[in-house]
Design an enzyme around this catalytic site. Structure first.
Site, mmCIF file in Angstrom:
data_model
loop_
_atom_site.group_PDB
_atom_site.id
_atom_site.type_symbol
_atom_site.label_atom_id
_atom_site.label_comp_id
_atom_site.label_asym_id
_atom_site.label_seq_id
_atom_site.Cartn_x
_atom_site.Cartn_y
_atom_site.Cartn_z
ATOM 1 N N GLU A 80 1.448 -0.253 -5.002
ATOM 2 C CA GLU A 80 0.447 0.749 -5.324
ATOM 3 C C GLU A 80 1.130 2.078 -5.640
ATOM 4 O O GLU A 80 1.884 2.617 -4.831
ATOM 5 C CB GLU A 80 -0.528 0.959 -4.157
ATOM 6 C CG GLU A 80 -1.596 2.003 -4.476
ATOM 7 C CD GLU A 80 -2.365 2.467 -3.261
ATOM 8 O OE1 GLU A 80 -3.530 2.893 -3.425
ATOM 9 O OE2 GLU A 80 -1.822 2.424 -2.143
ATOM 10 N N ASP A 118 0.833 -1.198 0.000
ATOM 11 C CA ASP A 118 0.000 0.000 0.000
ATOM 12 C C ASP A 118 0.872 1.255 0.000
ATOM 13 O O ASP A 118 1.944 1.282 0.618
ATOM 14 C CB ASP A 118 -0.896 -0.026 1.249
ATOM 15 C CG ASP A 118 -1.886 1.109 1.283
ATOM 16 O OD1 ASP A 118 -2.666 1.237 0.334
ATOM 17 O OD2 ASP A 118 -1.873 1.860 2.280
#
Length: 641
Positions: free
Chosen positions: A381, A344
Site C-alpha cells: 500500500e 499495509d
C-alpha cells in the site's frame, strides 16, 4: 505542450510485442523493438518525416550508452503491417536497467520516446523503459481479478452466533445502520467471520474472481483489526486458525487464491510485544518500537493505539519478517497456505525522520516469501506517488490511487464532489478534469513504474479506506469506470459491495455489511450483471492482462485506446456523456493494411452500445450517453525474430 494523441506516434512498451523476454537475467542481452507508422506524427503534431538514425539510449551504472537499431520490417512492402519495425539490443547491466528510444530525423530534429511519451526534448531517467532482473511476480499475477473482503462486514456463519462479543465492541445486528461517531466508528461489531466468507465463495466464483484479499484476521481491539494484539493466531471471533485453513482450502478448490494483510508499520497498543516493551524497558521487545527518552513513543499519524515499529531491531525482523519461523512465513506454509500478502502502510514502513529502512524491510519480506513459496504475490500500500519504491526489488504491485483511482474520480464524479476518507485528494474535494487530463495523469504516474509492476498494480475504483465510487459518480458511469479497471494494464479490483451498488461517504462508511438476499432486486441486479459481464470480458481476452497499450484519442468527454498482442487486439472506448471521437484508421494494425474498410470488417463487438463507423481513412466511435465499448480486432503481425 502535451504530446499529440493520434495513435500515429512511434510506439514501444514493455509487452511481448516489443520486448523479447519479460524475465531477463542480469547480463542478458534483450531485443527491444520500436514501431513507427509510415505517416508518423511528432510530439508537436507535425509529420515526423524520414529518419536518419534510430536507436536506444541506456543508462548502465548511471552512464549513458547508445545502441543503434536496425530496420527489421519496412512496412507493407516487406510483408509487415504498414509500420516500420526497428530492433535494438540492450544488455541488462543493472537489476533495474533503464533505456529510452532516440529517433533523429533527416531534418535534424531529435525525438525522444520514454514511458512518459514522445518528446522533442531529452527526457528524464526516471521515465525510462525498464528491464528488471529481480525475481518476477508469479505468472498468475497479471491475470488476477481481485476481490477485497473486510471480514466483519462480509458474512456471518451460524457459528458466529455462539461467540460472545469482546469487551471493546458495540454489537450490532446485520441490518442495523452503521454508526460513524467515535467510539462506534471502529468499535461497532457485526460479527462477520471467515466461515461466512467461505459460505459465499459461490458469489465470488459467479463474478469471475480468482484472487481473494482479506483485510487483517489477527486478534485486535477494533472491527478493522489493523491494531493487532498478536500475530500468533487468527482471531477466534473470525473462527480461529481452523477457519482460515477451511477458507483457503475451499477457495483453492474453486481456483481462487487468497492473500492476507499485514501491517509492517505498526501494531496495536494491546499487542503482547508492546505491552512487554512498556512494562520492561530492559526487554528485547523495547527495541521493537520507537520510544522517546520520556517514555512516549512514535505512532501512526499520532494515533496512540498504533505504536510504530523500529526496524533496526534484528529480533523484530526475525520474529516478524525474516526466515522460516517469522510471521510472514508462517501463514504461507501449510496448513494455512496463503498465496501472498498485501502490506499495509508500506510507504511509511521503516521510515522516521532521518532513518529509512524501507528497502531493507520490503526486500527481507520478499526474500522470506521466495524461500517459503516463490509462487506468491507481494502487494504494497502506497496511496500517493508510489513509483520510487516499486522498481521490482520486492513489491510486485502497488495499492495506489495516483495512476488510476484519483484521475478516474476526477473525470467521472459529479463536479465539486467531496472526497472524504483515505482517497487523498487535496482539501477534501475532487477536482473536475477532461478525458485528456485523465489520460495525461494516468500516463504521468505510470511512467516511472516498470512494465511488469504495472501489470500487478491494483486498478481500484475504491477500497475499504475510501468513499465508494458510486456515492457521487455521474449518472450512468459505473460501467465506464469498471470497464476501464478491467481493460487498462493492472489487476482489476472489486471492493466487496460495489457490485451491489453500495455507497459510503468515507472509508468507514464504505464498510457496509453486505446486503445478501438483494441480488434480484431491480436496483441491484443490473449492477451485478455489469460486473459479471465486464469481468467475463477480462477473462476471455488475455490481451487485456498482458498486452501492450496505445492511446488513440482523448477529448473532454471521451477517450480511446487499444490493447495489443500478436494473437489479438481489443479496441476500447469510454465516455462520460454523449460523445464522438475520431482517429486515423492507420493507427490500428488492421487499418494500416486494410484501411478504414478493414477496420469496419474486422471489428467484432465485445461489450457496450457504442457505434463504430469507418470510412475515408477514419474510425469514428460514438455514444448517446455515458458508455463503455470494446471490440475484438486481429492481433499485430510483428516481424519474425
Amino acid at each position: 505542450m502535451s504530446e499529440q494523441l493520434s495513435g500515429l506516434g512511434p510506439h514501444h512498451d514493455g509487452s511481448p510485442l516489443h520486448v523479447s523476454t519479460q524475465t531477463p537475467a542480469l547480463g542478458e542481452t534483450v531485443r527491444v523493438r520500436l514501431r513507427v507508422p509510415s505517416d508518423a506524427i511528432a510530439a508537436d503534431g507535425t509529420p515526423l518525416g524520414s529518419l536518419a538514425w534510430v536507436g536506444t539510449r541506456s543508462n548502465p551504472n548511471r552512464e549513458p550508452r547508445f545502441s543503434e537499431a536496425s530496420l527489421v520490417s519496412g512496412g507493407i512492402e516487406t510483408g509487415g503491417d504498414g509500420w516500420q519495425w526497428w530492433e535494438a539490443e540492450v544488455e541488462v547491466e543493472n537489476p533495474v536497467h533503464g533505456y529510452r528510444w532516440l529517433l533523429v530525423g533527416d531534418d535534424g530534429r531529435q525525438h525522444w520516446l520514454s514511458q512518459a511519451g514522445l518528446s522533442l526534448g531529452e527526457t528524464r531517467d526516471r521515465d525510462d523503459f525498464k528491464l528488471v532482473a529481480h525475481e518476477p511476480a508469479p505468472e498468475w499475477a497479471a491475470t488476477s481479478v481481485l476481490y477485497q473482503v473486510f471480514p466483519d462486514r462480509f458474512a456471518r456463519s451460524e457459528a458466529a452466533d455462539e461467540r460472545p462479543a469482546p469487551e471493546w465492541a458495540f454489537p450490532a445486528e446485520w441490518g442495523d445502520p452503521q454508526r460513524l461517531d467515535p467510539p462506534y466508528r471502529s468499535g461497532q461489531f457485526y460479527g462477520g467471520d471467515l466461515d461466512g466468507v467461505r459460505e459465499h465463495l459461490d458469489h465470488l466464483e459467479s463474478l469471475g474472481v480468482n484472487l481473494l484479499y482479506l483485510t487483517p484476521v489477527f486478534p485486535a481491539r477494533s472491527n478493522h483489526r489493523y491494531d493487532a494484539s498478536t500475530f500468533d493466531r487468527v482471531d477466534e471471533l473470525l473462527g480461529g486458525d481452523d477457519a482460515l485453513v477451511r477458507l483457503v482450502e475451499a477457495a483453492h478448490a474453486r481456483g481462487i487464491r487468497v492473500i492476507g494483510d499485514l501491517t509492517s508499520n505498526h501494531s496495536g497498543d494491546a499487542h503482547e510485544w508492546f505491552r512487554t516493551a512498556q512494562a520492561d524497558p530492559s526487554s528485547v521487545e523495547r527495541s521493537f518500537y520507537s520510544f522517546r527518552d520520556d517514555g512516549s513513543y512514535e505512532s501512526w499519524l499520532g494515533v496512540p493505539s498504533l505504536p510504530k515499529f523500529d526496524w533496526s531491531s534484528t529480533e523484530l525482523r526475525r520474529r516478524f519478517i525474516e526466515g522460516p519461523d517469522s510471521v510472514v512465513a508462517k501463514y504461507l506454509r501449510e496448513p494455512f497456505g496463503l498465496d501472498g500478502w498485501r502490506i499495509d502502510v508500506a510507504n511509511m514502513t521503516g521510515r522516521l525522520g532521518g532513518v529509512d529502512l524501507n528497502a531493507e524491510v520490503r526486500q527481507t519480506i520478499r526474500r522470506t516469501m521466495l524461500e517459503v513459496n516463490p509462487d506468491t504475490i507481494l502487494l504494497g500500500e502506497s496511496t500517493n506517488d508510489a513509483a520510487s519504491d516499486f522498481q521490482g526489488d520486492a513489491w510486485h504491485g502497488a495499492m495506489t490511487y495516483t495512476p488510476f483511482t484519483r484521475p478516474l474520480w476526477s473525470w467521472l464524479l459529479e463536479p465539486g464532489s467531496p472526497a472524504g476518507g483515505g482517497i487523498g485528494f487535496a482539501l477534501g474535494r475532487v477536482p473536475t478534469i477532461t478525458g485528456r487530463r485523465f489520460v495525461d495523469a494516468h500516463r504521468h504516474f505510470v511512467a516511472e513504474f516498470p512494465w511488469r509492476t504495472r501489470l500487478s498494480t491494483m486498478n481500484a475504483l475504491d477500497t475499504h479506506d475510501t468513499p465508494r465510487f458510486a456515492t457521487n459518480s455521474r449518472e450512468g458511469v459505473v460501467p465506464v469506470a469498471f470497464g476501464l479497471a478491467v481493460t487498462l494494464p493492472g489487476i482489476p479490483v472489486v471492493w466487496a459491495g460495489d457490485e451491489f451498488g453500495l455507497i459510503g461517504e468515507d472509508g468507514e462508511a464504505s464498510r457496509t455489511p453486505m446486503p445478501w438476499g438483494t441480488e434480484g432486486d431491480p436496483e441491484v441486479a443490473p449492477v451485478l450483471e455489469t460486473y459479471r459481464a465486464l469481468l467475463r470480458l477480462r477473462r476471455e481476452q488475455p490481451v487485456l492482462a498482458t498486452g501492450g497499450i496505445r492511446w488513440l484519442a482523448a477529448e473532454g468527454d471521451a477517450i480511446a485506446f487499444v490493447r495489443e498482442s500478436a494473437d489479438a487486439s481489443v479496441l476500447v472506448f469510454a465516455s462520460r456523456h454523449a460523445a464522438a471521437i475520431e482517429f486515423a484508421a492507420g493507427a490500428l494494425a488492421v487499418g494500416a493494411t486494410g484501411g478504414a474498410a478493414g477496420v469496419a470488417d474486422a471489428a467484432a463487438a465485445l461489450y457496450g452500445d457504442v457505434r463504430l463507423a469507418a470510412s475515408d481513412g477514419l474510425v469514428r466511435l460514438e455514444s448517446d450517453g455515458p458508455a463503455f465499448g470494446a471490440w475484438l480486432l486481429p492481433g499485430v503481425a510483428a516481424p519474425s525474430a
